[in-house]
Scaffold this motif. Sequence first.
Motif, PDB file in Angstrom:
ATOM      1  N   THR A   1      -1.486  -4.361   3.035  1.00  0.00           N
ATOM      2  CA  THR A   1      -1.077  -3.875   4.249  1.00  0.00           C
ATOM      3  C   THR A   1       0.018  -2.579   4.084  1.00  0.00           C
ATOM      4  OG1 THR A   1      -0.992  -6.287   4.688  1.00  0.00           O
ATOM      5  CG2 THR A   1       0.272  -4.753   5.893  1.00  0.00           C
ATOM      6  N   LEU A   2       0.844  -2.616   3.161  1.00  0.00           N
ATOM      7  CA  LEU A   2       1.585  -1.232   3.354  1.00  0.00           C
ATOM      8  C   LEU A   2       0.982  -0.083   2.967  1.00  0.00           C
ATOM      9  CD1 LEU A   2       4.751  -2.968   1.568  1.00  0.00           C
ATOM     10  CD2 LEU A   2       4.642  -2.184   4.040  1.00  0.00           C
TER      11      LEU A   2
ATOM     12  N   LEU B   1       4.342   1.599  -4.488  1.00  0.00           N
ATOM     13  CA  LEU B   1       3.775   0.468  -4.033  1.00  0.00           C
ATOM     14  C   LEU B   1       3.069  -0.415  -5.155  1.00  0.00           C
ATOM     15  CD1 LEU B   1       2.497   1.304  -0.484  1.00  0.00           C
ATOM     16  CD2 LEU B   1       4.718   0.305  -0.978  1.00  0.00           C
ATOM     17  N   MET B   2       2.201   0.146  -5.875  1.00  0.00           N
ATOM     18  CA  MET B   2       1.689  -0.449  -7.027  1.00  0.00           C
ATOM     19  C   MET B   2       2.588  -0.861  -8.010  1.00  0.00           C
ATOM     20  SD  MET B   2      -1.973   1.795  -7.189  1.00  0.00           S
ATOM     21  CE  MET B   2      -1.962   1.650  -8.942  1.00  0.00           C
ATOM     22  N   ASP B   3       3.490  -0.121  -8.291  1.00  0.00           N
ATOM     23  CA  ASP B   3       4.708  -0.754  -9.325  1.00  0.00           C
ATOM     24  C   ASP B   3       5.510  -1.642  -8.880  1.00  0.00           C
ATOM     25  OD1 ASP B   3       3.611   1.125 -11.049  1.00  0.00           O
ATOM     26  OD2 ASP B   3       5.106   2.832 -10.820  1.00  0.00           O
ATOM     27  N   TYR B   4       5.986  -1.638  -7.621  1.00  0.00           N
ATOM     28  CA  TYR B   4       7.050  -2.534  -7.121  1.00  0.00           C
ATOM     29  C   TYR B   4       6.774  -3.496  -6.295  1.00  0.00           C
ATOM     30  CZ  TYR B   4      10.065   0.836  -9.598  1.00  0.00           C
ATOM     31  OH  TYR B   4      10.586   1.558 -10.564  1.00  0.00           O
ATOM     32  N   ILE B   5       5.654  -3.722  -5.546  1.00  0.00           N
ATOM     33  CA  ILE B   5       5.110  -4.573  -4.598  1.00  0.00           C
ATOM     34  C   ILE B   5       3.992  -5.635  -5.238  1.00  0.00           C
ATOM     35  CG2 ILE B   5       4.379  -5.077  -2.360  1.00  0.00           C
ATOM     36  CD1 ILE B   5       6.906  -3.851  -2.359  1.00  0.00           C
TER      37      ILE B   5
ATOM     38  N   VAL C   1       0.387   3.088   5.399  1.00  0.00           N
ATOM     39  CA  VAL C   1       0.758   4.589   4.997  1.00  0.00           C
ATOM     40  C   VAL C   1      -0.467   5.361   5.171  1.00  0.00           C
ATOM     41  CG1 VAL C   1       1.134   5.743   2.773  1.00  0.00           C
ATOM     42  CG2 VAL C   1       2.405   3.599   3.341  1.00  0.00           C
ATOM     43  N   ILE C   2      -1.723   4.991   4.848  1.00  0.00           N
ATOM     44  CA  ILE C   2      -2.632   5.679   5.092  1.00  0.00           C
ATOM     45  C   ILE C   2      -2.978   6.201   6.569  1.00  0.00           C
ATOM     46  CG2 ILE C   2      -5.338   5.696   5.017  1.00  0.00           C
ATOM     47  CD1 ILE C   2      -5.142   3.880   2.329  1.00  0.00           C
ATOM     48  N   VAL C   3      -2.827   5.275   7.446  1.00  0.00           N
ATOM     49  CA  VAL C   3      -3.058   5.186   8.952  1.00  0.00           C
ATOM     50  C   VAL C   3      -2.263   6.268   9.606  1.00  0.00           C
ATOM     51  CG1 VAL C   3      -3.210   4.178  11.074  1.00  0.00           C
ATOM     52  CG2 VAL C   3      -4.173   3.240   9.245  1.00  0.00           C
TER      53      VAL C   3
END
Length: 117
Positions: free
Chosen positions: A95-96, A83-87, A100-102
């Motif tokens: 939000t994503l 997510l850090m690399d592509y969003i 994911v955490i939840v």
Amino acid sequence: MVKQSGRIITGAHYGLKDWLAQRVTAVLMAVYIVLLTIIVFISAPQNQAEWVAIFNYPGMRIASFLFLASLMWHAWVGIRNVLMDYIKPVAIRLTLQILVIVSLMAYLMWAAEILWS
């Protein structure tokens, strides 16, 4: 970006911690899978009652929970890095990440409920 000592510093600097977390969790999961495979070959459970008997042993429940916790942590590190690399939009990425955490926490709680019910 922050300039420090002539270098440009970017990102959250998770590198070594992520690398170590991925290796440690992978080793824990591999050890569990090997032990579970040995147990299954030795006891050769043929029905649900025999499978339940294997997981009624407290050590097996704890080992299974540690495996699942390692799996969730391993997944979190990998998904967070993707997510850090592509969003790039921060709001979407956060939000994503929260979703994911939840989700991973819910799966872990569900697994604990199954193991100890």
